[in-house]
Enzyme design. Sequence first.
Site, PDB file in Angstrom:
ATOM      1  N   CYS A 120     -23.998 -17.440  -7.932  1.00  0.00           N
ATOM      2  CA  CYS A 120     -24.118 -16.889  -6.565  1.00  0.00           C
ATOM      3  C   CYS A 120     -24.215 -15.361  -6.594  1.00  0.00           C
ATOM      4  O   CYS A 120     -23.563 -14.695  -7.398  1.00  0.00           O
ATOM      5  CB  CYS A 120     -22.903 -17.325  -5.750  1.00  0.00           C
ATOM      6  SG  CYS A 120     -22.867 -16.646  -4.078  1.00  0.00           S
ATOM      7  N   CYS A 127     -19.689  -8.261   2.925  1.00  0.00           N
ATOM      8  CA  CYS A 127     -19.624  -9.045   1.678  1.00  0.00           C
ATOM      9  C   CYS A 127     -18.720 -10.273   1.842  1.00  0.00           C
ATOM     10  O   CYS A 127     -18.961 -11.309   1.229  1.00  0.00           O
ATOM     11  CB  CYS A 127     -19.207  -8.175   0.492  1.00  0.00           C
ATOM     12  SG  CYS A 127     -17.768  -7.145   0.749  1.00  0.00           S
ATOM     13  N   ASP A 166       0.822  -1.216   0.000  1.00  0.00           N
ATOM     14  CA  ASP A 166       0.000   0.000   0.000  1.00  0.00           C
ATOM     15  C   ASP A 166       0.854   1.263   0.000  1.00  0.00           C
ATOM     16  O   ASP A 166       0.368   2.328   0.348  1.00  0.00           O
ATOM     17  CB  ASP A 166      -0.907   0.046   1.252  1.00  0.00           C
ATOM     18  CG  ASP A 166      -2.322  -0.393   0.932  1.00  0.00           C
ATOM     19  OD1 ASP A 166      -2.580  -0.747  -0.229  1.00  0.00           O
ATOM     20  OD2 ASP A 166      -3.148  -0.367   1.847  1.00  0.00           O
ATOM     21  N   CYS A 186     -17.597 -17.743  -8.741  1.00  0.00           N
ATOM     22  CA  CYS A 186     -18.926 -17.317  -8.279  1.00  0.00           C
ATOM     23  C   CYS A 186     -20.092 -18.077  -8.904  1.00  0.00           C
ATOM     24  O   CYS A 186     -21.092 -18.325  -8.225  1.00  0.00           O
ATOM     25  CB  CYS A 186     -19.105 -15.824  -8.565  1.00  0.00           C
ATOM     26  SG  CYS A 186     -17.910 -14.799  -7.692  1.00  0.00           S
ATOM     27  N   CYS A 201     -19.863 -14.572   1.814  1.00  0.00           N
ATOM     28  CA  CYS A 201     -19.319 -15.380   0.711  1.00  0.00           C
ATOM     29  C   CYS A 201     -19.051 -16.818   1.153  1.00  0.00           C
ATOM     30  O   CYS A 201     -18.356 -17.038   2.148  1.00  0.00           O
ATOM     31  CB  CYS A 201     -18.024 -14.734   0.206  1.00  0.00           C
ATOM     32  SG  CYS A 201     -17.262 -15.680  -1.125  1.00  0.00           S
ATOM     33  N   CYS A 205     -24.848  -6.756   0.867  1.00  0.00           N
ATOM     34  CA  CYS A 205     -24.243  -5.419   1.008  1.00  0.00           C
ATOM     35  C   CYS A 205     -25.289  -4.427   1.538  1.00  0.00           C
ATOM     36  O   CYS A 205     -26.311  -4.189   0.888  1.00  0.00           O
ATOM     37  CB  CYS A 205     -23.695  -4.948  -0.336  1.00  0.00           C
ATOM     38  SG  CYS A 205     -23.033  -3.272  -0.218  1.00  0.00           S
TER      39      CYS A 205
HETATM   40  S1  SF4 Z   1     -20.569 -14.284  -2.305  1.00  0.00           S
HETATM   41 FE1  SF4 Z   1     -18.553 -14.996  -3.015  1.00  0.00          FE
HETATM   42  S2  SF4 Z   1     -19.035 -16.664  -4.445  1.00  0.00           S
HETATM   43 FE2  SF4 Z   1     -20.935 -15.500  -4.136  1.00  0.00          FE
HETATM   44  S3  SF4 Z   1     -20.942 -13.973  -5.788  1.00  0.00           S
HETATM   45 FE3  SF4 Z   1     -19.993 -12.993  -4.031  1.00  0.00          FE
HETATM   46  S4  SF4 Z   1     -17.794 -13.339  -4.295  1.00  0.00           S
HETATM   47 FE4  SF4 Z   1     -18.848 -14.768  -5.649  1.00  0.00          FE
HETATM   48  S1  SF4 Z   2     -17.491  -3.670   2.379  1.00  0.00           S
HETATM   49 FE1  SF4 Z   2     -18.684  -4.926   0.940  1.00  0.00          FE
HETATM   50  S2  SF4 Z   2     -20.667  -5.273   1.958  1.00  0.00           S
HETATM   51 FE2  SF4 Z   2     -19.663  -3.583   3.020  1.00  0.00          FE
HETATM   52  S3  SF4 Z   2     -20.533  -1.778   2.038  1.00  0.00           S
HETATM   53 FE3  SF4 Z   2     -18.574  -2.228   1.008  1.00  0.00          FE
HETATM   54  S4  SF4 Z   2     -19.125  -3.501  -0.720  1.00  0.00           S
HETATM   55 FE4  SF4 Z   2     -20.892  -3.462   0.654  1.00  0.00          FE
END
Ligand code: SF4
Ligand code: SF4
Length: 315
Positions: free
Chosen positions: A189, A241, A130, A186, A245, A196
């Site tokens: 999915c 998010c 970074d 993915c 997953c 989010c």
């Molecule tokens: S949750 Fe994971 S597997 Fe499902 S769409 Fe999002 S990144 Fe892909």
């Molecule tokens: S970190 Fe992921 S789930 Fe959280 S607001 Fe950002 S994009 Fe959405």
Amino acid sequence: MSDDLTEEILGRMRTAGFALAGVCDARPIDRPDMFEAWLQAGHGGEMDWLAKHLAERIDPGVLVPGARSVVCVADRYADGRADRREPGHGRIARYARGGDYHAIMRERLEPIAEALRDRHPGHRFRVCVDSAPIAERDHAVRAGLGRIGKHTLLIGSGGRGSWLVLGCMVTTAQLRPSAAMPGDPCGSCTRCIDACPTRAIEPWKVKADRCISYLTIEHAGDPAAWFRDRSDDWLFGCDACIEACPHSQPTQRSRRLGIHPAYAGGVASLSLEDVVRWQSRDWERFASHGVLRRAPLERWRRNAALLQQRRQARG
Ligand code: SF4
Ligand code: SF4
């Protein structure tokens, strides 16, 4: 191309405890136009530095003239086990809870680069955590560390999920590239998109200007109404998010993979009532490293006040 040097470098990375390590050619990223379009649409918010040094971000050969290879590494900082929710608290994203990943990675990468400079004085070895404009995720994918999910994060190989921080070492040495992982992780999915809280995700695109991680840490101004109305409990950063997953869910196997001990511990959540009353000495005491200090005192208090107001409004 040096197989011996490649093995030497990857061996050093393994010995240094990196969860993943691989090598790719130092060529420009595949779709710079997508990144530029994302910036032009304003999705980078106030992160002006993303637009600076665009040429270096696109091409590591601009960052390090003569670059031929990028060594990519990843540390795993969490295993995804669920947080215990405390009433009246706001949560902190897991990557920020333990030590500062910049320091943790750099203090292992710099001695390796130094040793390589001594042994191979004809080559350059530049460490980036970074600290330089480089597209870590793109190079990590090419170097076989994992694949990118619809949430735009690296999903690490071997069941490591996205609980990963990335570092790079750009070198003028020609190393043997690692094999990239094939396929899309993915399929049909959409769990991260559905989870989010601010609808920031479209497949393989996150609008950072709508993302809680950006808004709680980087955004200085007054957050938009949709941010105020959200129904999550993230005070600093956001893991929603990743938590959603399937690749990042804790399993017996993924728990056995462990995390680097430097990231263990730390504070998972804070009382909102306490944070809104913080004085500078409280922030100084709590924000003990650079990741937590990325948000100044006023932003921590603003974030806590917003979560409190929303909870009160919802009764
Ligand atoms: S949750 Fe994971 S597997 Fe499902 S769409 Fe999002 S990144 Fe892909
Ligand atoms: S970190 Fe992921 S789930 Fe959280 S607001 Fe950002 S994009 Fe959405």
